[in-house]
Design a protein around this motif. Structure first.
Motif: not given
Length: 341
Positions: A238-246, A261-276
């Motif tokens: 459940g750790v977010i891949p390094e490339e997504v964080v970068q 805004d586009k990057e935030v939308s992608n992260i939410i669409a991929d289902g990554y937990p925001v707290s992580q």
């Protein structure tokens, strides 16, 4: 209850140390408790420290080494956070168990069998203050026939009158070397192939929690077979891949709100937990050399506020967007709040 077949048994239980001397890395604790076991004279004890460092394992090992399998059930009462441990349970179940005297036991089957019982209160820091206060008198009244073992992550949540009645033992987070040694031992036993990169990844994503590391390892082995890569471990953890964080960091540095805004939308669409995401984003920001201390302070202040909002049930997309916009503002040295005339 019949024992689980080996294939379905969690490795956390399968490889749990059965004796105090086998507990990894907690050398001072093990040394003191080994002497305690030789004299069979236990004080009340308080074990505290991060998760997965051996607290519960040590408490169970002491109880088993003192009483052996024959007497364990009658002499040891285990209560976890999943059990009701409110003030009524303290006044009834715990008090009744503590009050019953036991005979001065002769050694049975090589076990010391001292003339007292043990009550293990796991996750004691989740007990209410009233329940902890109710324990004070019970501990004093029945200390000749009952010993209490408190186990918790946060010693500050144990009321001082209880803490002062116990011998305190701090369990340290496990070092990478100790974790690696234990994980490689399990890999040998289970016939797994874990390369050095995967081993390093497992150490970093489990953050000194050996239980979590073993769980990730077993999950990866179930899903991907005996050859486990770094990528496999990240996908089960459940750790977010390094490339997504970068990519998120790069979007914040771009100074363009639409890109962020586009990057935030992608992260939410991929289902990554925001707290992580916030946790990993914080590590990147804190260790970045190209960001000034003042900028880091502004970003981290916002991270704390957003984390609180998430706990209170705020919308993840809006909160991550808030972090992105404030980070952008901090990195561009814009004022905290924009004032329009």
């Amino acid at each position: 209850m019949a024992p689980m077949p080996p294939s379905s048994q969690p490795w956390v239980e399968k490889y749990r140390p059965k004796q105090v001397k086998d507990v990894a890395h907690q050398d001072e604790v093990v040394r003191v408790l080994t002497n305690t076991l030789e004299t069979a004279n236990c004080p009340h004890m308080l074990f505290y420290g991060p998760p997965g460092t051996g607290k519960t394992t040590t408490a169970l090992a002491i109880a088993h080494q003192l009483f052996g399998p024959e007497l364990y059930k009658s002499r040891v009462l285990e209560l976890n956070a999943s059990d009701d441990r409110g003030i009524n349970v303290v006044r009834t179940k715990i008090k009744n168990f503590a009050a019953v005297a036991v005979g001065s036991g002769q050694r049975q089957g090589g076990y010391p069998c001292p003339p007292y019982k043990i009550i293990i209160l796991d996750e004691a820091d989740s007990m209410t203050e009233d329940a902890q206060n109710a324990l004070r008198r019970t501990m004093e009244t029945y200390s000749k026939v009952t010993r209490f073992f408190f186990i918790c992550n946060y010693i500050s949540r144990i009321i001082e009158p209880l803490a002062s009645r116990c011998a305190k033992f701090r369990f340290k987070p496990l070092s990478d070397e100790i974790m690696s040694c234990r994980i490689l031992h399990i890999c040998r036993e289970e016939g797994l192939d874990l390369d050095s990169e995967a081993l390093s990844t497992l150490g970093s994503i489990s953050q000194g929690d050996l239980r979590r590391a073993i769980t990730y390892l077993q999950s990866a082995a179930r899903l991907f077979g005996s050859a486990i890569s770094s990528k496999d471990l990240i996908s089960v953890s459940g750790v977010i891949p390094e490339e997504v964080v970068q990519a998120f960091v790069a979007a914040c540095k771009s100074g363009d709100f639409d890109i962020a805004d586009k990057e935030v939308s992608n992260i939410i669409a991929d289902g990554y937990p925001v707290s992580q995401m916030l946790s990993q984003f914080f590590e990147v920001i804190a260790s970045a050399d190209d960001i000034s201390d003042e900028q880091k302070a502004r970003i981290c202040k916002r991270l704390g506020e957003v984390d609180k909002c998430l706990v209170d049930g705020a919308d993840e997309y809006l909160q991550l967007l808030d972090v992105a916009s404030h980070t952008m503002r901090a990195l561009c040295n814009m004022p905290e709040e924009l004032h329009f005339e």
